[in-house]
Design a protein around this motif. Structure first.
Motif, PDB file in Angstrom:
ATOM      1  N   THR A  40      42.407 -80.180   1.399  1.00  0.00           N
ATOM      2  CA  THR A  40      42.928 -78.838   1.142  1.00  0.00           C
ATOM      3  C   THR A  40      44.084 -78.939   0.160  1.00  0.00           C
ATOM      4  O   THR A  40      44.566 -80.030  -0.140  1.00  0.00           O
ATOM      5  CB  THR A  40      43.432 -78.176   2.445  1.00  0.00           C
ATOM      6  OG1 THR A  40      44.409 -79.029   3.041  1.00  0.00           O
ATOM      7  CG2 THR A  40      42.302 -77.932   3.426  1.00  0.00           C
ATOM      8  N   CYS A  51      43.196 -80.323   9.543  1.00  0.00           N
ATOM      9  CA  CYS A  51      41.999 -79.583   9.138  1.00  0.00           C
ATOM     10  C   CYS A  51      40.778 -80.507   9.011  1.00  0.00           C
ATOM     11  O   CYS A  51      39.643 -80.040   9.013  1.00  0.00           O
ATOM     12  CB  CYS A  51      42.221 -78.903   7.786  1.00  0.00           C
ATOM     13  SG  CYS A  51      43.551 -77.709   7.754  1.00  0.00           S
ATOM     14  N   CYS A  78      50.346 -78.407   4.108  1.00  0.00           N
ATOM     15  CA  CYS A  78      49.012 -77.828   3.958  1.00  0.00           C
ATOM     16  C   CYS A  78      49.133 -76.313   3.857  1.00  0.00           C
ATOM     17  O   CYS A  78      49.805 -75.680   4.675  1.00  0.00           O
ATOM     18  CB  CYS A  78      48.129 -78.212   5.146  1.00  0.00           C
ATOM     19  SG  CYS A  78      46.471 -77.532   5.070  1.00  0.00           S
ATOM     20  N   GLN A  79      48.465 -75.731   2.852  1.00  0.00           N
ATOM     21  CA  GLN A  79      48.560 -74.288   2.657  1.00  0.00           C
ATOM     22  C   GLN A  79      47.617 -73.536   3.594  1.00  0.00           C
ATOM     23  O   GLN A  79      47.735 -72.332   3.756  1.00  0.00           O
ATOM     24  CB  GLN A  79      48.271 -73.940   1.198  1.00  0.00           C
ATOM     25  CG  GLN A  79      49.365 -74.433   0.274  1.00  0.00           C
ATOM     26  CD  GLN A  79      49.161 -74.013  -1.167  1.00  0.00           C
ATOM     27  OE1 GLN A  79      48.084 -73.592  -1.556  1.00  0.00           O
ATOM     28  NE2 GLN A  79      50.202 -74.152  -1.966  1.00  0.00           N
ATOM     29  N   LYS A  80      46.687 -74.264   4.238  1.00  0.00           N
ATOM     30  CA  LYS A  80      45.737 -73.627   5.146  1.00  0.00           C
ATOM     31  C   LYS A  80      46.295 -73.545   6.566  1.00  0.00           C
ATOM     32  O   LYS A  80      46.289 -72.484   7.174  1.00  0.00           O
ATOM     33  CB  LYS A  80      44.431 -74.422   5.140  1.00  0.00           C
ATOM     34  CG  LYS A  80      43.257 -73.713   5.740  1.00  0.00           C
ATOM     35  CD  LYS A  80      41.998 -74.532   5.537  1.00  0.00           C
ATOM     36  CE  LYS A  80      40.810 -73.869   6.197  1.00  0.00           C
ATOM     37  NZ  LYS A  80      39.615 -74.721   6.111  1.00  0.00           N
ATOM     38  N   CYS A  81      46.801 -74.673   7.095  1.00  0.00           N
ATOM     39  CA  CYS A  81      47.257 -74.697   8.496  1.00  0.00           C
ATOM     40  C   CYS A  81      48.759 -74.913   8.645  1.00  0.00           C
ATOM     41  O   CYS A  81      49.305 -74.755   9.724  1.00  0.00           O
ATOM     42  CB  CYS A  81      46.504 -75.774   9.275  1.00  0.00           C
ATOM     43  SG  CYS A  81      46.899 -77.456   8.766  1.00  0.00           S
TER      44      CYS A  81
END
Length: 95
Positions: free
Chosen positions: A18, A14, A71-74
């Motif tokens: 994050t 990212c 990573c909780q986003k990607c």
């Protein structure tokens, strides 16, 4: 040592900081047909003993615990190498 279940750290995919979920690394099951395991088994054949003497005393009392950060986003996974500790506990941090 108490480690939070969620850590804010840098994600190289990212390219920003994050939130990452934290878990402990656990080694997988050994594959009996892999080349290294076949070589180890072949060297161990013979008169029923190990090819190297078993260690009587250990120099270290603890093992390095590896943290797995996801990573909780990607969903990218990072391994964070070793904190040497006897007991590690993942805890919820209340804000």
């Amino acid at each position: 040592m108490k480690v939070p279940k969620v850590i804010t750290t840098y994600c190289p995919k990212c390219k920003t900081h994050t939130e990452h979920s934290v878990s402990l690394y656990k080694g997988g099951k050994r594959r009996t047909l892999s080349e290294g395991q076949r070589r180890y088994d072949r060297k161990n054949l013979g008169y029923g003993s190990k090819r190297k003497p078993e260690q009587k005393r250990f120099a270290k009392t603890t093992k390095k615990q590896t943290l797995v950060l996801k990573c909780q986003k990607c969903g990218y996974t990072i391994m964070r190498e070793g904190l040497r500790m006897k007991k590690i506990e993942l805890v919820e941090v209340v804000k």
